[in-house]
Scaffold this active site. Sequence first.
Site, PDB file in Angstrom:
ATOM      1  N   SER A  42      15.627  44.316  22.687  1.00 57.59           N
ATOM      2  CA  SER A  42      14.373  43.948  23.362  1.00 57.59           C
ATOM      3  C   SER A  42      14.671  43.433  24.767  1.00 57.59           C
ATOM      4  CB  SER A  42      13.629  42.876  22.556  1.00 57.59           C
ATOM      5  OG  SER A  42      14.456  41.745  22.408  1.00 57.59           O
ATOM      6  N   LYS A  61      27.148  45.540  28.047  1.00 59.12           N
ATOM      7  CA  LYS A  61      25.829  45.110  27.600  1.00 59.12           C
ATOM      8  C   LYS A  61      25.132  44.491  28.808  1.00 59.12           C
ATOM      9  CE  LYS A  61      23.748  42.618  23.751  1.00 59.12           C
ATOM     10  NZ  LYS A  61      24.091  41.970  22.462  1.00 59.12           N
ATOM     11  N   LEU A 112      34.787  49.280  23.715  1.00 57.39           N
ATOM     12  CA  LEU A 112      33.986  50.456  23.357  1.00 57.39           C
ATOM     13  C   LEU A 112      34.446  50.941  21.981  1.00 57.39           C
ATOM     14  CD1 LEU A 112      32.008  52.808  23.962  1.00 57.39           C
ATOM     15  CD2 LEU A 112      33.969  54.020  24.958  1.00 57.39           C
ATOM     16  N   ALA A 113      33.494  51.098  21.072  1.00 57.23           N
ATOM     17  CA  ALA A 113      33.802  51.682  19.753  1.00 57.23           C
ATOM     18  C   ALA A 113      33.252  53.109  19.807  1.00 57.23           C
ATOM     19  CB  ALA A 113      33.121  50.884  18.651  1.00 57.23           C
ATOM     20  N   GLU A 117      28.701  54.158  14.540  1.00 53.53           N
ATOM     21  CA  GLU A 117      28.418  53.249  13.422  1.00 53.53           C
ATOM     22  C   GLU A 117      28.998  53.769  12.108  1.00 53.53           C
ATOM     23  OE1 GLU A 117      23.900  52.315  15.103  1.00 53.53           O
ATOM     24  OE2 GLU A 117      24.219  53.075  13.079  1.00 53.53           O
ATOM     25  N   ASP A 156      24.172  38.744  10.064  1.00 53.03           N
ATOM     26  CA  ASP A 156      23.453  40.024  10.020  1.00 53.03           C
ATOM     27  C   ASP A 156      24.418  41.179   9.811  1.00 53.03           C
ATOM     28  OD1 ASP A 156      21.080  41.821  12.175  1.00 53.03           O
ATOM     29  OD2 ASP A 156      21.291  41.688   9.988  1.00 53.03           O
ATOM     30  N   GLU A 160      25.173  49.206  10.146  1.00 51.51           N
ATOM     31  CA  GLU A 160      24.838  49.541  11.546  1.00 51.51           C
ATOM     32  C   GLU A 160      25.667  48.693  12.517  1.00 51.51           C
ATOM     33  OE1 GLU A 160      22.852  48.931   9.100  1.00 51.51           O
ATOM     34  OE2 GLU A 160      20.783  49.585   9.433  1.00 51.51           O
ATOM     35  N   ASP A 174      27.481  42.696  17.463  1.00 55.16           N
ATOM     36  CA  ASP A 174      26.162  42.079  17.431  1.00 55.16           C
ATOM     37  C   ASP A 174      26.172  40.643  16.873  1.00 55.16           C
ATOM     38  OD1 ASP A 174      22.898  43.611  16.977  1.00 55.16           O
ATOM     39  OD2 ASP A 174      23.613  41.815  18.016  1.00 55.16           O
TER      40      ASP A 174
HETATM   41  N1  LIG Z   1      24.215  44.617  20.421  1.00 58.68           N
HETATM   42  C1  LIG Z   1      25.418  44.817  20.878  1.00 58.68           C
HETATM   43  O1  LIG Z   1      26.109  43.893  21.321  1.00 58.68           O
HETATM   44  C2  LIG Z   1      25.950  46.195  20.835  1.00 58.68           C
HETATM   45  N2  LIG Z   1      25.151  47.223  20.503  1.00 58.68           N
HETATM   46  N3  LIG Z   1      25.895  48.339  20.528  1.00 58.68           N
HETATM   47  C3  LIG Z   1      25.306  49.639  20.163  1.00 58.68           C
HETATM   48  C4  LIG Z   1      24.535  49.452  18.852  1.00 58.68           C
HETATM   49  C5  LIG Z   1      23.887  50.715  18.381  1.00 58.68           C
HETATM   50  C6  LIG Z   1      23.127  50.424  17.096  1.00 58.68           C
HETATM   51  N4  LIG Z   1      23.997  49.867  16.068  1.00 58.68           N
HETATM   52  C7  LIG Z   1      24.711  48.678  16.502  1.00 58.68           C
HETATM   53  C8  LIG Z   1      25.489  48.934  17.776  1.00 58.68           C
HETATM   54  C9  LIG Z   1      27.178  48.037  20.880  1.00 58.68           C
HETATM   55  C10 LIG Z   1      27.237  46.667  21.078  1.00 58.68           C
HETATM   56  C11 LIG Z   1      28.493  45.927  21.407  1.00 58.68           C
HETATM   57  C12 LIG Z   1      29.533  46.822  22.025  1.00 58.68           C
HETATM   58  C13 LIG Z   1      29.524  48.235  21.522  1.00 58.68           C
HETATM   59  C14 LIG Z   1      30.678  49.031  21.602  1.00 58.68           C
HETATM   60  N5  LIG Z   1      30.661  50.320  21.227  1.00 58.68           N
HETATM   61  C15 LIG Z   1      29.501  50.850  20.761  1.00 58.68           C
HETATM   62  N6  LIG Z   1      29.538  52.138  20.427  1.00 58.68           N
HETATM   63  C16 LIG Z   1      28.658  53.007  19.947  1.00 58.68           C
HETATM   64  C17 LIG Z   1      29.005  54.389  19.953  1.00 58.68           C
HETATM   65  C18 LIG Z   1      28.134  55.332  19.470  1.00 58.68           C
HETATM   66  C19 LIG Z   1      26.832  54.974  18.931  1.00 58.68           C
HETATM   67  C20 LIG Z   1      26.516  53.537  18.919  1.00 58.68           C
HETATM   68  C21 LIG Z   1      27.401  52.583  19.403  1.00 58.68           C
HETATM   69  N7  LIG Z   1      28.341  50.148  20.662  1.00 58.68           N
HETATM   70  C22 LIG Z   1      28.340  48.843  21.023  1.00 58.68           C
END
Ligand SMILES: NC(=O)c1nn(CC2CCNCC2)c2c1CCc1cnc(N=C3C=CCC=C3)nc1-2
Length: 322
Positions: A42, A61, A112-113, A117, A156, A160, A174
């Site tokens: 949001s 982020k 970076l992942a 998920e 949480d 995901e 998260d």
């Molecule tokens: N809220 C966060 O901090 C965060 N959100 N994302 C993507 C979200 C997508 C929905 N599910 C939870 C994660 C991330 C982060 C941290 C840092 C972070 C690092 N790598 C990825 N990588 C992704 C690669 C492909 C699809 C989604 C995420 N994503 C994030």
Amino acid sequence: WQDRGASVIRQQEVDSSGQTVTRTVKKGVKDFNFGRTLGEGSYSTVLAATDRQTLKEYAIKVLDKRHIIKEKKVKYVNIERDTLNRLTEHPGIVRLYYTFQDERSLYFVLDLASSGELLGVLKKMGSFDMECARFYGAEILDSVAYMHSRGVIHRDLKPENVLLDKDMHVKITDFGTAKILPEPRVGGAGSQEAPGDPTDGAETDRAVSFVGTAEYVSPELLRDKNACKASDLWAFGCIIYQLLAGRPPFKAANEYLTFQKILALDYTFPDAFPEVARDLIERLLVLEPANRLPIEHIRNHRFFDGVQWGKGLWRQKAPRLK
Ligand SMILES: NC(=O)c1nn(CC2CCNCC2)c2c1CCc1cnc(N=C3C=CCC=C3)nc1-2
């Protein structure tokens, strides 16, 4: 906002006289090439980004300051940054390298992942075999154990938020709704809080209390709005069930009915569900938090027979998903 935690980078360079000099540089938006959107919240967007100088890839982020203030989320942003600054020494947790800001936004530079998920992979496979469920269960448990040892409750945990890096190893993310436990008073009454001790996660202000995602929320959070370390172990039990069954144990037509099933411990195992996994899950999905299996006993449970805990777990090749 103070960029608390690392926000300047020390770079070593050799100058013209052959001397190694350390320069402190402050990174900013202009130092990155931004790529695809990884997620939207949001008041934040997460983008893939490449450091133009080192070519290292990150997830950045971007948090909109005006939005954070308007939606009264300042507390959550500070909790997330402080939590991430505490959790820097574990391979299973998305690492915050540093933060910077400009007049409009805050920037968190994170691991970076790139494989997305765990939920996405699980949906593609339908369900995992025991080897994969054991490996991913072990990496998630090892990460939760580290969080708890640093006084952090995630609150949480769900597939995901379990991400996968390029080598298919776990990266939990998260922490915006995490709970940082008060430093145990040395020798004080609450210094040895039990995992299920409600005082160890009590929300100071009763009114505000976060409830996680319906399918993974613990009965104590529903009943008395109290999260404790054992609440993460309830979610862990739901995740192990879901890896093997392909669906979470508590799922109904709507959130209210899902909550009823949780409070009534109303779930069943599919036919042919592996007995050793069933035994572990039945010791985690226990209504009374203090009666859930503590982490050290989970590690020693037959379900994890053969798992190399510690560094070995994170150095081995992830099992091929089949
Ligand atoms: N809220 C966060 O901090 C965060 N959100 N994302 C993507 C979200 C997508 C929905 N599910 C939870 C994660 C991330 C982060 C941290 C840092 C972070 C690092 N790598 C990825 N990588 C992704 C690669 C492909 C699809 C989604 C995420 N994503 C994030």
